[in-house]
Each structure stands twice: as structure tokens, then as C-alpha cells.
Design a protein around this motif. Structure first.
Motif, PDB file in Angstrom:
ATOM      1  N   SER A   1      -4.529  -3.454  -0.649  1.00 29.36           N
ATOM      2  CA  SER A   1      -3.422  -2.543  -0.362  1.00 29.36           C
ATOM      3  C   SER A   1      -3.344  -2.232   1.127  1.00 29.36           C
ATOM      4  O   SER A   1      -2.247  -2.101   1.689  1.00 29.36           O
ATOM      5  N   ASP A   2      -4.474  -2.127   1.772  1.00 29.28           N
ATOM      6  CA  ASP A   2      -4.499  -1.835   3.204  1.00 29.28           C
ATOM      7  C   ASP A   2      -3.798  -2.945   3.992  1.00 29.28           C
ATOM      8  O   ASP A   2      -2.975  -2.685   4.875  1.00 29.28           O
ATOM      9  N   VAL A   3      -4.107  -4.187   3.681  1.00 29.19           N
ATOM     10  CA  VAL A   3      -3.457  -5.320   4.362  1.00 29.19           C
ATOM     11  C   VAL A   3      -1.962  -5.321   4.072  1.00 29.19           C
ATOM     12  O   VAL A   3      -1.144  -5.586   4.967  1.00 29.19           O
ATOM     13  N   PHE A   4      -1.592  -4.997   2.845  1.00 30.86           N
ATOM     14  CA  PHE A   4      -0.174  -4.985   2.473  1.00 30.86           C
ATOM     15  C   PHE A   4       0.588  -3.932   3.272  1.00 30.86           C
ATOM     16  O   PHE A   4       1.687  -4.193   3.770  1.00 30.86           O
ATOM     17  N   PHE A   5       0.036  -2.750   3.407  1.00 33.31           N
ATOM     18  CA  PHE A   5       0.691  -1.710   4.210  1.00 33.31           C
ATOM     19  C   PHE A   5       0.876  -2.182   5.644  1.00 33.31           C
ATOM     20  O   PHE A   5       1.954  -2.002   6.239  1.00 33.31           O
ATOM     21  N   GLN A   6      -0.159  -2.763   6.218  1.00 30.23           N
ATOM     22  CA  GLN A   6      -0.079  -3.221   7.603  1.00 30.23           C
ATOM     23  C   GLN A   6       0.985  -4.305   7.767  1.00 30.23           C
ATOM     24  O   GLN A   6       1.678  -4.366   8.783  1.00 30.23           O
ATOM     25  N   THR A   7       1.135  -5.150   6.750  1.00 33.79           N
ATOM     26  CA  THR A   7       2.077  -6.267   6.823  1.00 33.79           C
ATOM     27  C   THR A   7       3.518  -5.826   6.649  1.00 33.79           C
ATOM     28  O   THR A   7       4.421  -6.303   7.355  1.00 33.79           O
ATOM     29  N   MET A   8       3.765  -4.889   5.720  1.00 36.44           N
ATOM     30  CA  MET A   8       5.131  -4.553   5.330  1.00 36.44           C
ATOM     31  C   MET A   8       5.767  -3.468   6.184  1.00 36.44           C
ATOM     32  O   MET A   8       6.995  -3.355   6.231  1.00 36.44           O
ATOM     33  N   LEU A   9       4.974  -2.653   6.840  1.00 36.96           N
ATOM     34  CA  LEU A   9       5.534  -1.530   7.595  1.00 36.96           C
ATOM     35  C   LEU A   9       5.597  -1.860   9.075  1.00 36.96           C
ATOM     36  O   LEU A   9       4.881  -1.287   9.897  1.00 36.96           O
ATOM     37  N   GLY A  10       6.499  -2.764   9.404  1.00 36.50           N
ATOM     38  CA  GLY A  10       6.647  -3.174  10.793  1.00 36.50           C
ATOM     39  C   GLY A  10       7.819  -2.528  11.502  1.00 36.50           C
ATOM     40  O   GLY A  10       7.985  -2.694  12.712  1.00 36.50           O
ATOM     41  N   ARG A  11       8.662  -1.774  10.769  1.00 35.06           N
ATOM     42  CA  ARG A  11       9.842  -1.143  11.361  1.00 35.06           C
ATOM     43  C   ARG A  11       9.826   0.352  11.038  1.00 35.06           C
ATOM     44  O   ARG A  11       9.344   0.758   9.971  1.00 35.06           O
ATOM     45  N   PRO A  12      10.387   1.188  11.909  1.00 31.20           N
ATOM     46  CA  PRO A  12      10.360   2.634  11.651  1.00 31.20           C
ATOM     47  C   PRO A  12      11.165   3.046  10.426  1.00 31.20           C
ATOM     48  O   PRO A  12      10.888   4.085   9.829  1.00 31.20           O
ATOM     49  N   GLN A  13      12.165   2.235  10.031  1.00 32.35           N
ATOM     50  CA  GLN A  13      12.981   2.584   8.868  1.00 32.35           C
ATOM     51  C   GLN A  13      12.325   2.210   7.540  1.00 32.35           C
ATOM     52  O   GLN A  13      12.827   2.572   6.473  1.00 32.35           O
ATOM     53  N   ASP A  14      11.223   1.474   7.584  1.00 28.28           N
ATOM     54  CA  ASP A  14      10.509   1.087   6.363  1.00 28.28           C
ATOM     55  C   ASP A  14       9.401   2.098   6.093  1.00 28.28           C
ATOM     56  O   ASP A  14       8.638   2.456   7.007  1.00 28.28           O
ATOM     57  N   ARG A  15       9.300   2.546   4.832  1.00 25.26           N
ATOM     58  CA  ARG A  15       8.336   3.602   4.517  1.00 25.26           C
ATOM     59  C   ARG A  15       7.640   3.320   3.189  1.00 25.26           C
ATOM     60  O   ARG A  15       8.148   2.577   2.351  1.00 25.26           O
ATOM     61  N   ALA A  16       6.496   3.956   3.008  1.00 20.01           N
ATOM     62  CA  ALA A  16       5.725   3.764   1.779  1.00 20.01           C
ATOM     63  C   ALA A  16       4.994   5.045   1.437  1.00 20.01           C
ATOM     64  O   ALA A  16       4.825   5.942   2.270  1.00 20.01           O
ATOM     65  N   MET A  17       4.535   5.133   0.197  1.00 22.53           N
ATOM     66  CA  MET A  17       3.719   6.247  -0.253  1.00 22.53           C
ATOM     67  C   MET A  17       2.628   5.714  -1.165  1.00 22.53           C
ATOM     68  O   MET A  17       2.736   4.599  -1.699  1.00 22.53           O
ATOM     69  N   LEU A  18       1.579   6.506  -1.367  1.00 23.30           N
ATOM     70  CA  LEU A  18       0.419   6.081  -2.150  1.00 23.30           C
ATOM     71  C   LEU A  18       0.080   7.156  -3.167  1.00 23.30           C
ATOM     72  O   LEU A  18       0.003   8.341  -2.824  1.00 23.30           O
ATOM     73  N   LEU A  19      -0.145   6.731  -4.443  1.00 22.87           N
ATOM     74  CA  LEU A  19      -0.495   7.669  -5.501  1.00 22.87           C
ATOM     75  C   LEU A  19      -1.703   7.178  -6.279  1.00 22.87           C
ATOM     76  O   LEU A  19      -1.908   5.972  -6.451  1.00 22.87           O
TER      77      LEU A  19
ATOM     78  N   SER B   1       6.054   6.010   7.559  1.00 22.55           N
ATOM     79  CA  SER B   1       6.176   4.670   8.148  1.00 22.55           C
ATOM     80  C   SER B   1       4.893   4.284   8.880  1.00 22.55           C
ATOM     81  O   SER B   1       4.850   3.248   9.545  1.00 22.55           O
ATOM     82  N   SER B   2       3.849   5.115   8.736  1.00 21.12           N
ATOM     83  CA  SER B   2       2.597   4.890   9.465  1.00 21.12           C
ATOM     84  C   SER B   2       1.556   4.189   8.599  1.00 21.12           C
ATOM     85  O   SER B   2       1.010   4.790   7.664  1.00 21.12           O
ATOM     86  N   PRO B   3       1.237   2.938   8.889  1.00 27.59           N
ATOM     87  CA  PRO B   3       0.157   2.262   8.162  1.00 27.59           C
ATOM     88  C   PRO B   3      -1.190   2.969   8.328  1.00 27.59           C
ATOM     89  O   PRO B   3      -2.035   2.918   7.438  1.00 27.59           O
ATOM     90  N   ASN B   4      -1.379   3.637   9.470  1.00 28.21           N
ATOM     91  CA  ASN B   4      -2.657   4.315   9.709  1.00 28.21           C
ATOM     92  C   ASN B   4      -2.841   5.494   8.749  1.00 28.21           C
ATOM     93  O   ASN B   4      -3.949   5.732   8.249  1.00 28.21           O
ATOM     94  N   ARG B   5      -1.781   6.248   8.485  1.00 24.11           N
ATOM     95  CA  ARG B   5      -1.881   7.356   7.536  1.00 24.11           C
ATOM     96  C   ARG B   5      -2.200   6.826   6.145  1.00 24.11           C
ATOM     97  O   ARG B   5      -2.996   7.411   5.404  1.00 24.11           O
ATOM     98  N   LEU B   6      -1.581   5.716   5.785  1.00 23.02           N
ATOM     99  CA  LEU B   6      -1.844   5.123   4.473  1.00 23.02           C
ATOM    100  C   LEU B   6      -3.256   4.559   4.405  1.00 23.02           C
ATOM    101  O   LEU B   6      -3.906   4.630   3.361  1.00 23.02           O
TER     102      LEU B   6
END
Length: 325
Positions: free
Chosen positions: A114-132, A146-151
Motif C-alpha cells: 500500500s505504501d508503494v501504491f500511495f507513492q505511485t498514484m499521488l503525483g498531482r495535488p488534485q489526486d487524493r486518498a484515505m486509509l481505513l 494528497s500527501s503520500p507521507n501522511r499516508l
């Protein structure tokens, strides 16, 4: 009296007269409705579909146009009014990780993938993700960002808790994320679930979870990840039978197929390869929309069928929606 003492008052009077004689500027007119505003009003009745098209060797097909697609509602052709390649649109996705007792030994691998996936997919400020995290409780570890580091930091919270390990409220989690989180987003929306598919303790049914994802055009990608050996598997006092594993797989398959996503099984493919395929899907989607007939009854369910004119191609898209004006 000096000349400059006479000239100064005259200059001041002339300036005042000129200022008073000027015609005041007309009031600023109210701004006309922008194209964006009009689009939003029109789009309130638009049914949107996110779609992935696969061709030979299961590879996503790019470069298609609106004229390459055919869309049916309840078996009748409907014209596609809106079309774009989804890579132009924002991407929002949620990763739901089952941390119940049956998943305990798998979590370290899931954290890395999941860590690699976040780093790969969040390359633009308009792209965002959440984790549960999902077990007997549903916990939002990281809100939309939009921060891979927070994720990355949030992934440290993925561990199996003995106090809540005996439950898996997967259907509740899907329902709530689709309704309360992803429904508010624009553009592409997806949910990625890492689980064996078992549900224990949800108040929402599978049909309700699927319905909510369909309503908000959320594609669900299910990654079946389970530790099963012939007979019974025991982890933390929890017994898992072969029938339960099969039932979980059926649940994951239904979630994926009816929302336009895909189901994968770790073992047939590595988790890293699965994430790569999901990423490829999300980068090569198409976004289509149409206006449904005006005589639809509130609460009525309608079947959708999207395909391309090239019958060798396979289209992934949600298969229906409930009309809610």
C-alpha cells in the motif's frame, strides 16, 4: 499679493469642478452564469459511468472516442452526452484494510504494498486518498489527503488488535465510505479492499453496500488475501472453514463486478503486481455520462450495459443505478 497666491485657489476650484462634472461610472453588472455553473445544473440529472476497456492480453485500451462506445439503459440505447479520458480528471480513492484476526499474519506485506501504491498514484495535488482499518470497528486512520507521507505514517496504524479482532464490519465500511466520503468528490472514484471477504458484525447488507457504491459511481477493487490451508486454519482462536473462505470470495467478486472494478487473488499474482494493474486501470479510465429519460420513478432500479463496437474488447463499468432525483 503674489501671483502664486491667486493661482493656487483657482487651480483647486477648477479641479473640484472637473470632478463634480464627471459622469459617475455605471454600476458593475452582476456576473453572468459561468459555463461551469451551467454545467453543474445540467449535470444534476446526469448518470455518470467510469469505465476501463481491455483488449488483447488483458491490456487497457486507450485513445477511444465517444463514438466507439454503445450504452443501454434497461436494454434500450441511450445517447452518450458527456465523454472524457479520465486521466484529465481528479482521482480520489480509499484503501480499506481488514485487520481482523484472520488477516494478522498478512498485514506487513499489505503495509509495504500500500505504501508503494500511495507513492505511485499521488503525483498531482488534485489526486487524493484515505486509509481505513476494518475489524469489529471501522477506523479512519488518515483522512482525505494528497500527501503520500501522511499516508505512510498512517500505515503504522495497521495492526491487529486483540480487543476488536473477532469482527469484520466490511459492509458497513464500504457503505459509509461511499456515502459519506467519496460521494462528495468529483472525478474518478475508487475503493480498494484488502480482505478475505468475510463479514462479521455489519449492520448494512451486501446489497446495501453495493447500492451505495453504484449510486456514487465508485469502482471497487477487491484484493482477496487469506491464509488458508486445507482443513481449518486457526489464528488467535478464530477458526476458518473452507466454506467461509469460498463465501468471502463470492462477496468480493460481487462487490467488484457490480461496481465496475475487478477482483484479484494474492497467490495467483503478487500483491505488488495486483497494485500495478489497479494503478494502470485508474490511469486509463474513461468517464461517460448521459441524461436518463424524464419519466423514471424515484427509487426505481435501472440496468446499465456499456460496451464498445469492437466486441473483442471487454468493458468494466457499473451495471446499474437506482434513480434518486
Amino acid at each position: 499679493m503674489k501671483y502664486r497666491d491667486v493661482l493656487a485657489p483657482l487651480v483647486l476650484l477648477c479641479s473640484l469642478h472637473a470632478a463634480l462634472s464627471q459622469t459617475p461610472p455605471p454600476p458593475t453588472p452582476a456576473p453572468a452564469p459561468t459555463e461551469e455553473t451551467l454545467t453543474l445544473r445540467v449535470a444534476s440529472r446526469v448518470v455518470a459511468l467510469s469505465a476501463v476497456v481491455r483488449g488483447k492480453d488483458n491490456i487497457p485500451v486507450q485513445g477511444l472516442t465517444k463514438d466507439d462506445f454503445e450504452l443501454k439503459q434497461d436494454g434500450k440505447d441511450v445517447p452518450i452526452r458527456y465523454f472524457s479520458e479520465a486521466s484529465e480528471l481528479p482521482l480520489t480513492f480509499a484503501i480499506l484494510v481488514d485487520t481482523s484476526g484472520s488477516q494478522r499474519t498478512l498485514l506487513s506485506d499489505e503495509v509495504l504494498g500500500s505504501d508503494v501504491f500511495f507513492q505511485t498514484m499521488l503525483g498531482r495535488p488534485q489526486d487524493r486518498a484515505m486509509l481505513l482499518r476494518v475489524d469489529a470497528e471501522v477506523d479512519e486512520l488518515v483522512a482525505m489527503t494528497s500527501s503520500p507521507n501522511r499516508l505512510h505514517l498512517g500505515l503504522l496504524g495497521l495492526y491487529s488488535r486483540s480487543s476488536t479482532a473477532n469482527g469484520t464490519r466490511l459492509q458497513d465500511a464500504i457503505y459509509d465510505v461511499a456515502r459519506l466520503k467519496l460521494s462528495k468528490q468529483t472525478g474518478r472514484k475508487a475503493m480498494i479492499i484488502l480482505s478475505d471477504g468475510g463479514d462479521n458484525g455489519s449492520r448494512k447488507s451486501l446489497d446495501e453496500a453495493i447500492h451505495e457504491a453504484q449510486q456514487h459511481n465508485v469502482q471497487i477493487y477487491c484484493i482477496e488475501y487469506s491464509v488458508f490451508t486445507p482443513g481449518a486454519f486457526t489464528s488467535g482462536g478464530i477458526g476458518i472453514r473452507r466454506s467461509n473462505v469460498d463465501e468471502g470470495a463470492k462477496i468480493l467478486k460481487a462487490l467488484a463486478e457490480q461496481t465496475g472494478g475487478r477482483m484479484y487473488t494474492v497467490g495467483k499474482m503478487s500483491l505488488r503486481s495486483i497494485y500495478e494493474q489497479i494503478g494502470s486501470d485508474l490511469r486509463t479510465q474513461y468517464e461517460l455520462g448521459y441524461t436518463p429519460p424524464p419519466d423514471l420513478k424515484p427509487g426505481s432500479f435501472h440496468r446499465l450495459e456499456l460496451r464498445t463496437k469492437d466486441r473483442k474488447q471487454i468493458v468494466q463499468a457499473r451495471n446499474g443505478f437506482t434513480f434518486e432525483p
